[in-house]
Design a protein around this motif. Structure first.
Motif, mmCIF file in Angstrom:
data_model
loop_
_atom_site.group_PDB
_atom_site.id
_atom_site.type_symbol
_atom_site.label_atom_id
_atom_site.label_comp_id
_atom_site.label_asym_id
_atom_site.label_seq_id
_atom_site.Cartn_x
_atom_site.Cartn_y
_atom_site.Cartn_z
ATOM 1 N N ALA A 83 0.831 -1.208 0.000
ATOM 2 C CA ALA A 83 0.000 0.000 0.000
ATOM 3 C C ALA A 83 0.866 1.259 0.000
ATOM 4 C CB ALA A 83 -0.934 -0.014 1.207
ATOM 5 N N ASN A 84 2.086 1.162 0.528
ATOM 6 C CA ASN A 84 3.007 2.308 0.501
ATOM 7 C C ASN A 84 3.648 2.493 -0.870
ATOM 8 O OD1 ASN A 84 2.675 2.779 3.259
ATOM 9 N ND2 ASN A 84 4.356 1.406 3.813
ATOM 10 N N GLY A 85 3.405 1.545 -1.772
ATOM 11 C CA GLY A 85 3.989 1.658 -3.107
ATOM 12 C C GLY A 85 5.247 0.837 -3.299
ATOM 13 N N VAL A 86 5.536 -0.067 -2.350
ATOM 14 C CA VAL A 86 6.723 -0.919 -2.465
ATOM 15 C C VAL A 86 6.392 -2.136 -3.318
ATOM 16 C CG1 VAL A 86 8.337 -2.384 -1.173
ATOM 17 C CG2 VAL A 86 7.568 -0.213 -0.197
ATOM 18 N N HIS A 87 7.351 -2.569 -4.148
ATOM 19 C CA HIS A 87 7.204 -3.826 -4.870
ATOM 20 C C HIS A 87 7.796 -4.926 -4.005
ATOM 21 C CE1 HIS A 87 6.072 -1.481 -8.372
ATOM 22 N NE2 HIS A 87 7.102 -0.691 -8.093
ATOM 23 N N VAL A 88 6.933 -5.812 -3.499
ATOM 24 C CA VAL A 88 7.371 -6.869 -2.593
ATOM 25 C C VAL A 88 7.584 -8.161 -3.380
ATOM 26 C CG1 VAL A 88 6.782 -8.222 -0.540
ATOM 27 C CG2 VAL A 88 6.063 -5.837 -0.706
ATOM 28 N N HIS A 89 8.705 -8.839 -3.124
ATOM 29 C CA HIS A 89 8.987 -10.102 -3.819
ATOM 30 C C HIS A 89 9.379 -11.176 -2.814
ATOM 31 C CE1 HIS A 89 9.252 -7.375 -7.228
ATOM 32 N NE2 HIS A 89 10.151 -6.674 -6.555
ATOM 33 N N PHE A 90 9.290 -12.435 -3.258
ATOM 34 C CA PHE A 90 9.621 -13.554 -2.379
ATOM 35 C C PHE A 90 10.725 -14.399 -2.980
ATOM 36 C CE2 PHE A 90 5.291 -12.305 -1.712
ATOM 37 C CZ PHE A 90 5.224 -12.183 -0.336
ATOM 38 N N ALA A 91 11.653 -14.827 -2.131
ATOM 39 C CA ALA A 91 12.724 -15.708 -2.580
ATOM 40 C C ALA A 91 12.841 -16.859 -1.590
ATOM 41 C CB ALA A 91 14.041 -14.953 -2.676
ATOM 42 N N THR A 101 17.005 -9.914 -8.100
ATOM 43 C CA THR A 101 17.853 -8.721 -8.086
ATOM 44 C C THR A 101 18.382 -8.429 -9.484
ATOM 45 O OG1 THR A 101 18.550 -9.366 -5.869
ATOM 46 C CG2 THR A 101 19.827 -7.639 -6.939
ATOM 47 N N MET A 102 18.843 -9.483 -10.172
ATOM 48 C CA MET A 102 19.410 -9.302 -11.506
ATOM 49 C C MET A 102 18.346 -8.810 -12.490
ATOM 50 S SD MET A 102 22.445 -9.896 -10.816
ATOM 51 C CE MET A 102 23.048 -9.564 -12.456
ATOM 52 N N ALA A 103 17.129 -9.348 -12.370
ATOM 53 C CA ALA A 103 16.053 -8.920 -13.264
ATOM 54 C C ALA A 103 15.750 -7.434 -13.072
ATOM 55 C CB ALA A 103 14.797 -9.759 -13.017
ATOM 56 N N ILE A 104 15.707 -7.000 -11.811
ATOM 57 C CA ILE A 104 15.415 -5.588 -11.521
ATOM 58 C C ILE A 104 16.563 -4.706 -12.017
ATOM 59 C CG2 ILE A 104 15.032 -3.897 -9.669
ATOM 60 C CD1 ILE A 104 13.810 -6.341 -8.051
ATOM 61 N N ALA A 105 17.789 -5.161 -11.787
ATOM 62 C CA ALA A 105 18.956 -4.376 -12.198
ATOM 63 C C ALA A 105 19.020 -4.241 -13.720
ATOM 64 C CB ALA A 105 20.236 -5.024 -11.667
ATOM 65 N N LYS A 106 18.751 -5.331 -14.427
ATOM 66 C CA LYS A 106 18.805 -5.282 -15.888
ATOM 67 C C LYS A 106 17.709 -4.390 -16.436
ATOM 68 C CE LYS A 106 21.326 -9.504 -16.765
ATOM 69 N NZ LYS A 106 21.159 -10.959 -16.617
ATOM 70 N N GLU A 107 16.512 -4.510 -15.845
ATOM 71 C CA GLU A 107 15.385 -3.674 -16.276
ATOM 72 C C GLU A 107 15.725 -2.191 -16.090
ATOM 73 O OE1 GLU A 107 12.535 -4.134 -17.666
ATOM 74 O OE2 GLU A 107 11.401 -2.312 -17.174
ATOM 75 N N ALA A 108 16.414 -1.867 -15.001
ATOM 76 C CA ALA A 108 16.770 -0.472 -14.727
ATOM 77 C C ALA A 108 17.946 -0.017 -15.599
ATOM 78 C CB ALA A 108 17.120 -0.306 -13.242
ATOM 79 N N MET B 1 14.128 2.147 -22.359
ATOM 80 C CA MET B 1 12.971 1.433 -21.781
ATOM 81 C C MET B 1 11.793 2.403 -21.651
ATOM 82 S SD MET B 1 11.925 -1.500 -20.524
ATOM 83 C CE MET B 1 13.547 -2.215 -20.788
ATOM 84 N N SER B 2 10.740 2.154 -22.411
ATOM 85 C CA SER B 2 9.581 3.047 -22.337
ATOM 86 C C SER B 2 8.831 2.786 -21.034
ATOM 87 C CB SER B 2 8.657 2.812 -23.524
ATOM 88 O OG SER B 2 7.934 1.617 -23.316
ATOM 89 N N SER B 3 8.020 3.775 -20.631
ATOM 90 C CA SER B 3 7.366 3.631 -19.337
ATOM 91 C C SER B 3 6.284 2.546 -19.378
ATOM 92 C CB SER B 3 6.781 4.969 -18.890
ATOM 93 O OG SER B 3 5.760 5.353 -19.761
ATOM 94 N N THR B 4 5.665 2.356 -20.566
ATOM 95 C CA THR B 4 4.647 1.292 -20.620
ATOM 96 C C THR B 4 5.296 -0.087 -20.511
ATOM 97 O OG1 THR B 4 4.684 1.633 -23.002
ATOM 98 C CG2 THR B 4 2.727 2.399 -21.847
ATOM 99 N N GLU B 5 6.471 -0.221 -21.145
ATOM 100 C CA GLU B 5 7.186 -1.497 -21.021
ATOM 101 C C GLU B 5 7.587 -1.749 -19.577
ATOM 102 O OE1 GLU B 5 10.494 -2.453 -23.774
ATOM 103 O OE2 GLU B 5 9.520 -0.975 -25.086
ATOM 104 N N HIS B 6 8.026 -0.684 -18.921
ATOM 105 C CA HIS B 6 8.434 -0.815 -17.527
ATOM 106 C C HIS B 6 7.242 -1.190 -16.654
ATOM 107 C CE1 HIS B 6 10.917 -0.420 -14.043
ATOM 108 N NE2 HIS B 6 10.174 0.542 -13.532
ATOM 109 N N GLU B 7 6.091 -0.587 -16.952
ATOM 110 C CA GLU B 7 4.892 -0.934 -16.181
ATOM 111 C C GLU B 7 4.532 -2.403 -16.375
ATOM 112 O OE1 GLU B 7 1.872 1.957 -17.178
ATOM 113 O OE2 GLU B 7 3.196 3.517 -16.379
ATOM 114 N N ALA B 8 4.709 -2.890 -17.593
ATOM 115 C CA ALA B 8 4.419 -4.303 -17.871
ATOM 116 C C ALA B 8 5.362 -5.202 -17.077
ATOM 117 C CB ALA B 8 4.555 -4.583 -19.364
#
Lengths: 509, 242
Positions: A83-91, A101-108, B1-8
């Motif tokens: 509800a605070n806007g955090v993305h919660v994950h489970f490992a 962690t790697m998925a989030i880092a690569k996405e960023a 990375m577009s914002s819609t892709e990131h949202e997905a």
């Protein structure tokens, strides 16, 4: 860590690693000095505060209650954090935590990550994974930064570079600076401040651990002295927090008890310089703090202790390190001898429990004198010395003794049973090593050294042997033993009785 | 990375998380020997500090003395002042003594009222702003904050984040000056925590920071070093408003 793995793969026993530690004169002195300082600090801080046992009991009750209702409180925490806007994950495993962690880092599109101290991240070996993907990962706690440069693992939960002296540190930092730095603490620290300030400002991701997580509001709490955890959670756009699933406390009120126990037990401080409660990512109009916040809740063997009457209380641990400082064995051999992420009495019990492989780690349980000093020191009263006995007990019950070990033990018994044979064996070793010794190390992968030296270099036999150093250790141990209180003695006798009574039956603490 | 892709990407993670949550919590329940939903909050008889501690309360002058004593023991500087005008004069003098070039103040009423820029020639005074706050903070010599609360027993100040109050102001500059109106100074940490206990979540600040002295480390040979990452020089100005 980026260096050699310190877990599982090592073919050596605690005894062998301890011999190496005992041979290293500086390490031994540094560990003794530091643990003594921390122990004295804790003692005066708890005495000054007063009613220490009442506080310990309250801390224990809060931890017992939370763990007994972990399903409820963890669910409450998750709901509020989301509800605070955090993305919660489970490992469930360390591999899953690394993957996330790697998925989030690569996405960023991250090129660099700054980290504040986290024991969970040591469990995961996340730095190696990040570096493999071409992402720079920088430890920002001064001690952690030093041992990262050295390619080593922490040897103490609170003072990770306890085993390095200022000359060694100056050498490491000079390499980083590209110029000679003098072995002066303030100059070295000043260099690190400037160097890491750049890293903070460039980093795409900040990674933190989590000392406590407050169920009621979905907040995480970080304790630290340097300000690097604040940096990591203020400057980068994305924050990833690794949290052991048992870090929960129900309310902010309960934090008063934990903030009373943790700093006093760890360093003797009334409160660490910084205690930060972080509740979600920055608000829409805030000018700093992460825009995106992820919390990865890690099991990695923790749930194995739930419902286990002998080991459930392990989950009460608040990671203060007081049992390390109190332990006469730790004070002699230092953290690396334990060979796992966690060292000292807590590590001796936690490592085999987390890894579910009591057999492989059984010798670690023997690295304790069962004097009860760990229990006396524990701010939440975990009966570690009892657990060490249970661990030994389970090992004997399992009954499996490896063939090689038995054969080795026979030879060991033969030599050790006769001091003349032993002394000549060592003398032969000292003479024989001349052929293979280079700069105090034996690198040859021959004969019995093959397995060991494939991973590291064996220290040459020292002028003073383990056996000769033992006299000093024994003297220390005897001094420690005198400190056993009547209460501990009673507990120990009870534990013995229960054991004699046979089987698993044991009273709940 | 577009914002819609990131949202997905985030949506996928969320779905995976919700699936795993069931398993994760289910496993905990099973290990604890519980079944079913069991949504009732458990009774928590040992909440918070022991009773005797909750009654511990100091008078204001004792609180001020204890706070200043603790702050100094931790390596900070502390002074007791009567008015905000005195606080202003102190800040101006200190800035001159330290030859500060850049001051950064929180966007707080009390600090605006000081009109520091008028009294400081040769130093630039910036106000925290959500757009370029971080880069200004990185270059500031002195950060000035008015605290939300303070606790005497541990010698702590407590600052919280908001659009007008950056976390960086008390963290990035070399020197931090904290103004503590004496009526915000409590005896115990628990009295401050009580403000957040049971708070309406929407009103919680993202950052709540207890600060108890200068940034420090003993990681090199147990030798105490000040100012490792956070400010190494910290001033606490307790204003009693008598």
């Amino acid at each position: 860590m980026s260096g050699a793995s310190h877990e599982g793969t090592s073919p050596s026993t605690v005894k062998e690693r301890a011999e190496i530690a005992l041979n290293n004169e500086f390490l031994r002195k540094a560990v003794k000095f530091t643990t003594e300082r921390l122990r004295t600090g804790k003692k005066s801080a708890s005495e000054e505060h007063g009613n220490w046992d009442l506080w310990r009991e309250r801390g224990r009750q809060i931890r017992l209650h939370t763990i007994a209702h972990l399903d409820y409180y963890l669910s409450q925490f998750i709901e509020n954090a989301r509800a605070n806007g955090v993305h919660v994950h489970f490992a469930a495993t360390s591999e899953e935590a690394v993957e996330l962690t790697m998925a989030i880092a690569k996405e960023a599109g991250a090129r660099s990550v700054v980290k504040s101290k986290s024991m969970v991240s040591e469990e995961l070996h996340i730095n190696a994974a990040l570096e493999k993907a071409g992402i720079e990962s920088v430890e920002t706690d001064l001690g952690e930064y030093i041992i990262q440069l050295a390619g080593e693992a922490p040897s103490h939960i609170i003072i990770p570079a306890i085993h390095k002296n200022r000359y060694q540190i100056a050498e490491l930092l000079s390499k980083e600076a590209g110029k000679e730095l003098p072995p002066d603490t303030s100059i070295l620290a000043g260099f690190v401040r400037r160097k890491l300030r750049e890293k903070f400002l460039e980093a795409d991701i900040g990674m933190t651990g989590c000392n406590f997580a407050i169920a009621e509001t979905g907040s995480i709490v970080l304790f630290e002295n340097e300000g690097n955890a604040r940096m990591v959670s203020t400057v980068p756009k994305t924050q990833i927090t690794l949290m052991g699933m048992e870090r929960i406390i129900p309310t902010w009120d309960d934090l008063e008890v934990m903030s009373t126990l943790l700093p006093r037990s760890a360093t003797g401080q009334k409160l660490t310089v910084y205690m930060s409660g972080i509740t979600g990512p920055r608000r829409p109009l805030d000018g700093d703090g992460p825009e995106e916040m992820h919390i990865i809740i890690v099991d990695n063997g923790r749930s194995l202790q739930l419902g286990d009457p002998e080991f459930q209380e392990l989950l009460n641990c608040i990671r203060c390190g007081a049992c390390l400082n109190a332990c006469p064995v730790y004070r002699q051999i230092g953290g690396h001898a334990y060979g796992g992420t966690y060292s000292g009495p807590i590590g001796a019990v936690l490592t085999p429990s987390l890894n579910k492989n009591i057999m492989e780690w059984d010798d670690i349980a023997n690295a304790s004198s069962l004097c009860g000093a760990c229990y006396e020191a524990c701010p939440v009263k975990i009966p570690l010395h009892d657990m060490l006995v249970y661990l030994r007990n389970r090992k004997v019950k399992n009954g499996k003794r490896m063939m090689l070990e038995s054969a080795g033990m026979k030879g060991f018994k033969l030599v050790m049973g006769n001091h003349k044979l032993y002394e000549s064996a060592v003398k032969i070793g000292r003479a024989g090593q001349v052929l293979v010794k280079r700069e105090g190390k034996i690198k040859a992968k021959i004969g019995p050294l093959k397995g060991w030296n494939s991973y590291r270099h064996l220290s040459a036999l020292p002028k003073q042997s383990f056996r000769e150093a033992w006299q000093e250790l024994e003297k220390d141990l005897k001094q420690e033993m005198r400190e056993m209180t009547a209460e501990t003695k009673q507990r120990m006798e009870q534990a013995l009785k229960t054991r004699k009574g046979g089987g698993n039956s044991h009273e709940q603490h | 990375m577009s914002s819609t892709e990131h949202e997905a990407f985030l949506r996928d993670l969320r779905e995976k998380s919700l699936r795993q949550q069931e398993q994760f919590i289910g496993n905990i329940k099973q290990r604890l020997g519980r079944s079913g939903q069991g949504g009732e909050p458990p009774a928590h008889p040992f909440k918070g500090a022991p009773d005797f501690w909750q009654e511990f309360e100091l008078k204001q002058d004792e609180r001020v003395n204890l706070f200043m004593d603790n702050w100094k023991k931790a390596g900070g500087h502390a002074v007791q002042l009567r008015t905000m005008e005195e606080a202003k004069r102190f800040i101006v003098q200190l800035s001159k003594d330290l030859s500060a070039k850049q001051l950064l103040i929180q966007n707080q009423e009390e600090l605006h009222a000081m009109e520091l820029d008028r009294s400081l020639n040769g130093a630039e005074v910036s106000v925290w702003h959500q757009q370029q706050g971080l880069s200004v903070a990185a270059g500031a010599d002195i950060g000035v904050v008015v605290v939300d609360y303070a606790a005497a027993y541990t010698g702590s100040i407590i600052v919280t984040s908001s659009p007008d109050k950056g976390r960086s102001v008390s963290l990035l500059p070399t020197v931090m000056i904290a103004i503590i109106p004496a009526e915000r100074l409590y005896t115990r940490v628990g009295q401050v925590l009580a403000h957040f206990n049971g708070s309406i979540r929407e009103q919680m600040p993202a950052g709540i920071h207890f600060i108890s002295g200068p940034s420090r480390s003993a990681d090199i040979e147990n030798d105490l070093t000040i100012g490792v990452h956070g400010p190494g020089i910290v001033y606490a100005l307790v204003v009693t408003n008598e």
